[in-house]
Design a protein around this motif. Sequence first.
Motif, short mmCIF file in Angstrom:
data_model
loop_
_atom_site.label_atom_id
_atom_site.label_comp_id
_atom_site.label_asym_id
_atom_site.label_seq_id
_atom_site.Cartn_x
_atom_site.Cartn_y
_atom_site.Cartn_z
N ARG A 149 -5.92 -5.06 11.97
CA ARG A 149 -5.69 -6.14 10.75
C ARG A 149 -6.21 -7.36 11.12
O ARG A 149 -5.89 -7.75 12.35
CB ARG A 149 -4.42 -5.79 10.21
N ASN A 160 -5.30 1.07 14.34
CA ASN A 160 -5.81 0.41 13.27
C ASN A 160 -5.45 -1.15 13.39
O ASN A 160 -4.73 -1.58 13.99
CB ASN A 160 -5.09 0.60 11.80
N VAL A 178 1.01 -1.19 -0.14
CA VAL A 178 0.11 0.03 0.05
C VAL A 178 0.85 1.40 0.16
O VAL A 178 0.68 2.35 -0.74
CB VAL A 178 -1.04 -0.03 1.35
N PRO A 203 8.59 1.86 13.62
CA PRO A 203 7.68 2.96 13.41
C PRO A 203 6.20 2.57 13.30
O PRO A 203 5.72 1.71 12.08
CB PRO A 203 8.20 3.61 12.05
N VAL A 204 5.41 2.94 14.24
CA VAL A 204 4.03 2.57 14.35
C VAL A 204 3.25 3.90 13.60
O VAL A 204 3.52 5.03 14.14
CB VAL A 204 3.66 2.15 15.65
N TYR A 205 2.60 3.56 12.81
CA TYR A 205 1.77 4.63 12.00
C TYR A 205 0.55 5.11 12.88
O TYR A 205 -0.17 4.52 13.46
CB TYR A 205 1.11 4.31 10.59
N GLU A 212 9.11 -4.88 4.13
CA GLU A 212 8.47 -3.79 3.99
C GLU A 212 7.10 -3.61 4.73
O GLU A 212 6.35 -2.49 4.99
CB GLU A 212 8.33 -3.13 2.81
N LYS A 213 6.73 -5.09 5.04
CA LYS A 213 5.43 -4.99 5.45
C LYS A 213 5.64 -5.20 7.08
O LYS A 213 6.84 -5.43 7.60
CB LYS A 213 4.74 -6.43 5.02
N LEU A 214 4.41 -4.88 7.59
CA LEU A 214 4.44 -4.76 9.30
C LEU A 214 5.26 -5.67 10.01
O LEU A 214 6.33 -5.41 10.68
CB LEU A 214 3.11 -4.45 9.83
N ASN A 244 -2.73 -2.76 15.80
CA ASN A 244 -1.28 -2.52 15.30
C ASN A 244 -0.29 -2.49 16.66
O ASN A 244 0.64 -3.36 16.74
CB ASN A 244 -0.86 -1.69 14.32
N TYR A 281 -9.91 -4.04 9.24
CA TYR A 281 -10.17 -4.98 8.10
C TYR A 281 -10.88 -6.46 8.89
O TYR A 281 -10.16 -6.72 9.90
CB TYR A 281 -9.23 -5.57 7.26
N GLU A 336 -8.77 -6.00 0.89
CA GLU A 336 -8.80 -4.44 0.84
C GLU A 336 -9.78 -4.04 -0.22
O GLU A 336 -9.99 -2.82 -0.03
CB GLU A 336 -7.21 -4.24 0.87
N TYR A 369 10.82 6.84 5.56
CA TYR A 369 10.96 6.88 6.78
C TYR A 369 11.56 8.16 7.26
O TYR A 369 11.31 8.77 8.19
CB TYR A 369 11.30 5.84 7.64
N LEU A 374 8.98 -6.35 9.06
CA LEU A 374 9.74 -4.73 9.20
C LEU A 374 9.96 -4.66 10.73
O LEU A 374 11.30 -4.51 11.28
CB LEU A 374 8.96 -3.76 8.81
N MET A 375 9.24 -4.96 11.78
CA MET A 375 9.49 -4.96 12.93
C MET A 375 10.18 -6.11 13.60
O MET A 375 11.06 -5.70 14.39
CB MET A 375 8.01 -5.13 13.75
P1 TYD Z 1 0.99 -3.57 5.95
O1 TYD Z 1 1.77 -4.76 6.53
O2 TYD Z 1 1.71 -2.72 4.95
O3 TYD Z 1 -0.36 -4.20 5.46
P2 TYD Z 1 -1.81 -3.49 4.78
O4 TYD Z 1 -1.52 -2.05 4.78
O5 TYD Z 1 -1.95 -3.83 3.46
O6 TYD Z 1 -2.60 -3.89 5.73
O7 TYD Z 1 0.59 -2.76 7.27
C1 TYD Z 1 -0.12 -3.48 8.22
C2 TYD Z 1 -0.85 -2.57 9.07
O8 TYD Z 1 0.64 -1.91 9.96
C3 TYD Z 1 -1.28 -1.20 8.44
O9 TYD Z 1 -2.40 -0.57 9.20
C4 TYD Z 1 -0.16 0.02 8.48
C5 TYD Z 1 0.68 -0.45 9.54
N1 TYD Z 1 1.90 -0.23 9.62
C6 TYD Z 1 2.75 0.54 10.60
O10 TYD Z 1 2.09 1.04 11.56
N2 TYD Z 1 4.08 0.76 10.48
C7 TYD Z 1 4.73 0.14 9.46
O11 TYD Z 1 5.94 0.48 9.43
C8 TYD Z 1 4.03 -0.41 8.46
C9 TYD Z 1 4.86 -1.00 7.30
C10 TYD Z 1 2.62 -0.75 8.54
#
Ligand code: TYD
Length: 355
Positions: free
Chosen positions: A221, A219, A89, A212-214, A195-197, A256, A295, A134, A348, A200-201
Amino acid sequence: MLKSILITGGAGFIGSHVVRRFVKNHPDYLIVNADKLTYAGNLENLADIENYNNYRFEKIDIVDKKSVLSLFEKYRFEGVIHLAAESHVDRSIESPDDFVMTNVVGTVNLLNATLASWNSDMNNKLFYHVSTDEVYGTLGKEGYFTEKTPYDPKSPYSASKASSDHFVRAYFNTYKLPVIISNCSNNYGPNQFPEKLIPLMINNIRNNKPLPVYGKGENVRDWLYVEDHAAAIDLIFHKGKPGETYNIGGDNEWKNIDLVKFLCKIMDKKLGRSEGTSEKLITFVTDRPGHDFRYSINSSKLKKELGWKPSVTFSEGLEKTVDWYLENSRWLENVVSGEYEKYYEKMYLNRNRIG
Ligand code: TYD
Ligand code: NAD
């Protein structure tokens, strides 16, 4: 004569698990893995099966119509499982064009080649399109997605996947091409690009880098272990009904922030750190634009009609995943170097610390 089955995107995360499963479990199939090998494609993922007699690799860009047509002429496929896609995404927000090309145009190229090849006889053939939850958009605190939920994609990634799903259904309706679509929730497991959550963690915890938590990390999942997704694809490919859609999910919703804390706890133990050490790395950063809130997938149709169920709990799956990344640090270092390192810095450096 082996039956030729095309799997696209087989060098990627989910594709590699699907290819391995089909090569090992279906020796009567010739599995042809067609992949462009973008930053997300890695043949190392399939090193253990690359010498099997019923496996072939073809380096192909599905956007290139001519190579797709010649691939079909070469192998006369009787089944297609289509996973090749741009799948992240955040990248779709940075550069949507690649998503339109691969996910939409690439899918239509495959549909056209399949149709041309099967036109005279569609019996016992299947075009299986692997898609995402999605496409349904985002939920509030309540409710879940069923197969009847109207499409309402919100990101360039989900819009491109929704568009490809619509084309697949249109070819069923218009040309009677036998198709099936499945829409799955977030996957995790070995070989996922960091690159996915979750990977990456894991990688950042391992290297003592900020996590890095957005936004506020609120949110939600719904997470499914990748091998359970591959098992669902196998089941649906063999027992699913053409024209139908199947939702696949883990019944496993996590905020998350809770998930990141859980990972920190598992990794503190594995790395011999005292409890609470890795949590200190959590850094709240600027939210993703248009970030889908929640989701949640209802997969009761797949469970009732085809008898699928996930085989591992989340704790088991996460533990296996962490172990895999710790044991395969060379894999991680290889994929993190080069292009990804530049991308990571760009993404980042643009995100401000907010907590
Ligand atoms: P992601 O693994 O990119 O999958 P998707 O966006 O397709 O669900 O992200 C999963 C969740 O984690 C999403 O709510 C965004 C969040 N996220 C972070 O908080 N930090 C990050 O570094 C990443 C990559 C995602
Ligand atoms: P990935 O990004 O790990 O792998 C994608 C693969 O497709 C890579 O090997 C890449 O080289 C290949 N590819 C990309 N563009 C190509 C092109 N033009 N021609 C040929 N090959 C190309 O993706 P993934 O996470 O394994 O996802 C696989 C599929 O499953 C995608 O269609 C995705 O939308 C879907 N899906 C993913 C998830 C998830 O959580 N990862 C969940 C539900 C559905």
